[in-house]
Write an enzyme that holds these catalytic residues in place. Structure first.
Site, PDB file in Angstrom:
ATOM      1  N   LEU A  20       0.839  -1.205   0.000  1.00 28.50           N
ATOM      2  CA  LEU A  20       0.000   0.000   0.000  1.00 28.50           C
ATOM      3  C   LEU A  20       0.870   1.248   0.000  1.00 28.50           C
ATOM      4  CD1 LEU A  20      -2.416  -1.071   2.877  1.00 28.50           C
ATOM      5  CD2 LEU A  20      -2.888  -1.158   0.408  1.00 28.50           C
ATOM      6  N   ASP A  64       3.107  -5.584   3.078  1.00 28.20           N
ATOM      7  CA  ASP A  64       3.493  -4.500   3.993  1.00 28.20           C
ATOM      8  C   ASP A  64       4.001  -5.002   5.341  1.00 28.20           C
ATOM      9  OD1 ASP A  64       2.896  -1.859   2.698  1.00 28.20           O
ATOM     10  OD2 ASP A  64       0.967  -2.844   2.376  1.00 28.20           O
ATOM     11  N   GLU A  89       5.718  -2.466  13.218  1.00 25.29           N
ATOM     12  CA  GLU A  89       5.219  -1.612  14.302  1.00 25.29           C
ATOM     13  C   GLU A  89       3.687  -1.597  14.377  1.00 25.29           C
ATOM     14  OE1 GLU A  89       6.319   2.719  15.685  1.00 25.29           O
ATOM     15  OE2 GLU A  89       5.229   2.829  13.803  1.00 25.29           O
ATOM     16  N   ASP A  90       3.041  -1.753  13.237  1.00 25.81           N
ATOM     17  CA  ASP A  90       1.586  -1.599  13.219  1.00 25.81           C
ATOM     18  C   ASP A  90       0.837  -2.761  13.855  1.00 25.81           C
ATOM     19  OD1 ASP A  90       1.545   0.936  12.014  1.00 25.81           O
ATOM     20  OD2 ASP A  90       2.114   0.013  10.116  1.00 25.81           O
ATOM     21  N   ARG A 146      -3.583  -5.939   5.436  1.00 29.04           N
ATOM     22  CA  ARG A 146      -2.558  -6.070   6.470  1.00 29.04           C
ATOM     23  C   ARG A 146      -3.063  -6.789   7.710  1.00 29.04           C
ATOM     24  NH1 ARG A 146       1.188  -1.351   7.905  1.00 29.04           N
ATOM     25  NH2 ARG A 146       2.230  -3.235   8.626  1.00 29.04           N
ATOM     26  N   ARG A 168      -6.616   4.500   9.647  1.00 25.64           N
ATOM     27  CA  ARG A 168      -6.392   3.103  10.067  1.00 25.64           C
ATOM     28  C   ARG A 168      -6.903   2.798  11.479  1.00 25.64           C
ATOM     29  NH1 ARG A 168      -2.136   1.128   6.865  1.00 25.64           N
ATOM     30  NH2 ARG A 168      -2.563   1.895   4.754  1.00 25.64           N
ATOM     31  N   HIS A 220      -0.102   8.406   9.963  1.00 23.86           N
ATOM     32  CA  HIS A 220      -0.157   7.852  11.316  1.00 23.86           C
ATOM     33  C   HIS A 220       0.302   8.944  12.287  1.00 23.86           C
ATOM     34  CE1 HIS A 220       0.389   3.437   9.847  1.00 23.86           C
ATOM     35  NE2 HIS A 220      -0.751   3.492  10.486  1.00 23.86           N
ATOM     36  N   CYS A 255       8.248   2.493  11.902  1.00 17.64           N
ATOM     37  CA  CYS A 255       7.390   1.412  11.372  1.00 17.64           C
ATOM     38  C   CYS A 255       8.125   0.086  11.240  1.00 17.64           C
ATOM     39  CB  CYS A 255       6.881   1.770   9.982  1.00 17.64           C
ATOM     40  SG  CYS A 255       6.427   3.467   9.766  1.00 17.64           S
TER      41      CYS A 255
HETATM   42  C1  CIR Z   1       0.841   0.886   4.902  1.00 19.02           C
HETATM   43  O1  CIR Z   1       0.210   1.620   4.135  1.00 19.02           O
HETATM   44  O2  CIR Z   1       0.299   0.303   5.823  1.00 19.02           O
HETATM   45  C2  CIR Z   1       2.319   0.719   4.690  1.00 19.02           C
HETATM   46  N1  CIR Z   1       2.620   0.851   3.301  1.00 19.02           N
HETATM   47  C3  CIR Z   1       3.103   1.712   5.501  1.00 19.02           C
HETATM   48  C4  CIR Z   1       2.958   1.518   6.982  1.00 19.02           C
HETATM   49  C5  CIR Z   1       3.776   2.480   7.770  1.00 19.02           C
HETATM   50  N2  CIR Z   1       3.702   2.181   9.147  1.00 19.02           N
HETATM   51  C6  CIR Z   1       3.804   3.089  10.111  1.00 19.02           C
HETATM   52  O3  CIR Z   1       3.819   4.295   9.862  1.00 19.02           O
HETATM   53  N3  CIR Z   1       3.776   2.648  11.356  1.00 19.02           N
END
Ligand code: CIR
Length: 253
Positions: free
Chosen positions: A18, A60, A65-66, A85, A131, A161, A248
């Site tokens: 993404l 992804d 971290e997410d 994700r 998100r 974020h 991340c």
């Molecule tokens: C996304 O859109 O989820 C990933 N391409 C990028 C996630 C970045 N994560 C973050 O800032 N903790």
């Protein structure tokens, strides 16, 4: 002090992940080199790095971290807001179980990405973003408060974020860009201001004796150095293309 970090190697599908950026498609080989440098930096900072192998099913999933919010005593497995994700949490749950006995879960319809959670000492700021929804944010706030932490919900305006625009360095000092520079929730902290042309550098990470920052942002680097922190600069071009920053790419605990 962080003892452990967890990272995950970008997979062949990384380039199809993404993104909202117009910086072009990432080059996988370059991303892998940058990721290796990231691992080496975490080792230099004194952490024991757990390197998870790549998973082609989740483009992804290098942005670990997410998937979780970690504190010294308990972990919270998130419920990532992007459908593609969401399944990343299952692999991560196994890893987290090897470190934690007490684990909470964000439940649907609540969604939450770890990138929206900023810890400043015993106070967690929880961003509402594309998100993380209010339900997910309120679940996390209740969990944190039941464990003696404070939780504040922050509504994001422009940033992706919460931690895209703000970082806590310790010593009551934050690095801030854009909408957070004058945000009332963060007025009591000492601020290192990131100029508009360097906004990407607001996502940096303090890991023990160092602040890891993206390469190519000299004003922010100088301001962080002048505040008394030693920096490590890392090339992040291939992660920036996928909306990813330094925070991340790891879980730190
Ligand atoms: C996304 O859109 O989820 C990933 N391409 C990028 C996630 C970045 N994560 C973050 O800032 N903790």
């Amino acid at each position: 002090m962080f003892k452990n970090t967890v990272v995950k190697i970008p997979s062949e599908s990384y380039v199809s992940g993404l993104t909202t950026s117009d910086l072009g498609k990432p080059i996988l080989e370059k991303a892998l080199v940058q990721h290796q440098a990231y691992i080496e930096a975490l080792i230099k900072c004194g952490t024991e790095v757990t390197v998870l192998s790549s998973n082609i099913e989740f483009p992804d999933s290098t942005f670990v971290e997410d998937t979780a919010v970690l504190t010294p005593r308990f972990a919270v497995i998130s419920n990532p807001g992007a459908l593609s994700r969401n399944g990343e949490i299952h692999e991560m749950e196994t890893v987290i179980k090897s470190y934690y006995e007490t684990i909470y879960y964000i439940q649907a319809p609540g969604t939450l990405d770890g990138g929206d959670i900023l810890q400043i000492e015993d106070h967690f700021y929880i961003g509402i973003s594309a998100r993380t929804n209010l339900d997910g944010a309120e679940q996390l706030k209740r969990i944190l408060e039941s464990q003696g932490y404070k939780g504040t919900i922050v509504h994001l305006e422009k940033v992706f974020h919460l931690k895209t625009g703000i970082t806590y360095l310790g010593d009551q000092t934050i690095v801030v860009a854009g909408e957070f520079i004058d945000h009332p929730d963060f007025n009591s902290y000492q601020k290192i201001i990131v100029p508009p042309e360097e906004e990407y550098a607001a996502n940096c990470i303090r890991v023990n004796d160092y602040v890891i920052i993206p390469a190519g942002f000299p004003v922010t680097k100088q301001r962080i150095n002048e505040a008394g922190y030693e920096t490590i600069e890392l090339e992040m071009s291939e992660f920036r293309k996928q909306d990813g920053g330094l925070s991340c790419l790891s879980l730190r605990f």
